[in-house]
Design an enzyme around this catalytic site. Structure first.
Site, mmCIF file in Angstrom:
data_model
loop_
_atom_site.group_PDB
_atom_site.id
_atom_site.type_symbol
_atom_site.label_atom_id
_atom_site.label_comp_id
_atom_site.label_asym_id
_atom_site.label_seq_id
_atom_site.Cartn_x
_atom_site.Cartn_y
_atom_site.Cartn_z
ATOM 1 N N TRP A 208 0.829 -1.216 0.000
ATOM 2 C CA TRP A 208 0.000 0.000 0.000
ATOM 3 C C TRP A 208 0.851 1.248 0.000
ATOM 4 C CZ3 TRP A 208 -4.251 -0.511 -2.231
ATOM 5 C CH2 TRP A 208 -5.043 -1.652 -2.053
ATOM 6 N N LYS B 103 -12.650 -1.830 6.144
ATOM 7 C CA LYS B 103 -11.898 -2.709 7.039
ATOM 8 C C LYS B 103 -12.388 -2.550 8.475
ATOM 9 C CE LYS B 103 -8.801 -2.855 3.449
ATOM 10 N NZ LYS B 103 -8.127 -1.970 2.522
ATOM 11 N N ASP C 162 -2.101 6.734 6.181
ATOM 12 C CA ASP C 162 -3.137 5.903 5.568
ATOM 13 C C ASP C 162 -3.525 4.840 6.595
ATOM 14 O OD1 ASP C 162 -4.685 4.068 4.272
ATOM 15 O OD2 ASP C 162 -3.208 3.545 2.728
#
Ligand SMILES: *Cc1c(COP(=O)(O)O)cnc(C)c1O
Length: 362
Positions: free
Chosen positions: A102, A197, A173
């Site tokens: 990511w 999530k 993030d």
């Protein structure tokens, strides 16, 4: 109780109470005779939902008043672009910490808008992956911000110590570990997190941004990618993802009823500790290759020493009601994602299954 424990990394398991409530309110939200999906997004009813969601999130995370909270579509991926577009206008240099897949995606996107300095990358020592100690990082004191990924959902690497940036705004993030333990929001310039999530369903992203970082973006960029616009319009510039916002609100309310972030932090610690302990105690059969100093509490990637057993592991786990344990397509192996909505008994069931499987096949 539902029939399975879903270990998917995202979209992920939601709390049963949240789904129950959504089901009960589906055809008639609060006596309106309509679903929340059908109500006008600018009406008083929907405003009630969004005001409550924001105030519950502010309470859960103790968000100070000089931070704005936005609920926008586009996922964390849109933020990979929005952050540089909005923060690189004055100074086109930014530092990024690369701790996995990511981080790399965020880096690739930022490079379209300015100079990216990779201040640190994961290191491998004695076959264990770890985050290098901060004294080895090459931070640029003049960077417009430092971006990092507190929890790498695919790699299973989590920061347990806050990066020190000497006043340069820290951008996080937090898609896969927001609300999983108490944090001090004032340590950050921007926090963003896709909802699927730890917050709710896919389709909405939470952005928490300090007032002084809400400033004119790079010229010529799409209207929708401007923080000042969304702050001024309170996330209502265009039609928001109403149902995803509503589900996020139900989840915040559920979290408050359970005892807030502190409660989930304790449970998350216990869940991950027992799973890692089990793996470490069965090294002849299962392997995890992340250094204990940066193991993720949310996503536990692991492997079987005899890789030929992985498919039967996954099939038999699914038959036992333990679903979606296959590792990410880029990393393979097995991955157990266990966000706030995964109850401790789900992890206990996984460990019992792993014990039996190792006994049978060891
Ligand atoms: C899932 C995830 C993303 C991508 O989110 P999208 O909603 O698909 O854009 C980005 N960063 C992290 C850390 C993630 O876990």
């Amino acid at each position: 109780m539902r029939k399975v424990f879903n270990f998917n990394a995202g979209p992920a398991m939601l709390a049963e109470e949240v789904l129950d409530q959504a089901q009960k309110e589906m055809l008639d939200w609060h006596g309106t005779g309509m679903s929340i999906m059908e109500l006008g997004h600018r009406g008083a009813e929907f405003k009630e939902v969004t005001d409550q969601a924001e105030s519950d999130l502010r309470e859960l995370m103790t968000i100070p008043d000089h931070y704005q909270v936005l609920f926008l579509p586009g996922g964390a991926t849109a933020q990979f672009a929005m952050v540089p577009i909005n923060l690189m206008a004055a100074n086109k240099h930014a530092d990024y910490i690369d701790t996995g897949i990511w981080s790399k995606k965020a880096i690739d996107e930022a490079k379209r808008y300015g100079d990216v300095n990779i201040a640190a990358r994961l290191v491998v020592e004695d076959e264990l992956v770890s985050i290098p100690s901060q004294d080895t990082w090459s931070l640029n004191p003049h960077a417009s911000y430092v971006h990092f990924t507190p929890n790498e959902t695919i790699d299973g690497v989590e920061f347990h110590k806050l990066p020190e940036t000497n006043g340069v705004p820290l951008v996080a993030d937090m898609s896969s570990n927001i609300l999983s333990r108490p944090i001090n929001v004032s340590d950050y310039g921007i926090i963003y997190a896709g909802a699927q999530k730890n917050i709710g369903q896919a389709g909405i992203t939470v952005i928490i941004i300090r007032d002084d970082l809400v400033r004119d973006p790079l010229p010529g960029m799409p209207t929708l990618y401007s923080y000042p616009l969304h702050v001024a319009q309170k996330s209502f510039y265009n039609t928001p993802p109403v149902y995803a916002w509503y589900i996020a609100g139900l989840t915040f309310a559920w979290m408050k009823r359970q005892g807030g972030v502190k409660h989930f932090a304790e449970v998350n610690q216990r869940k991950s500790e027992k799973l890692y302990r089990f793996i470490d105690e069965h090294k002849e059969f299962y392997i995890n290759s992340i250094h204990p100093s940066c193991r993720s509490r949310m996503n536990v990637p692991f492997n079987i020493v005899n890789k030929n057993l992985i498919d039967s592991f996954l099939n038999e786990a699914a038959e036992s009601g333990l679903t979606n344990l296959r590792g990410h397509r880029l990393s393979g192996g097995i991955r157990a994602s266990m966000y706030n909505a995964m109850p401790e008994i789900g992890v206990d069931a996984l460990i019992n299954f792993m014990r039996e499987f190792a006994k049978k096949n060891g």
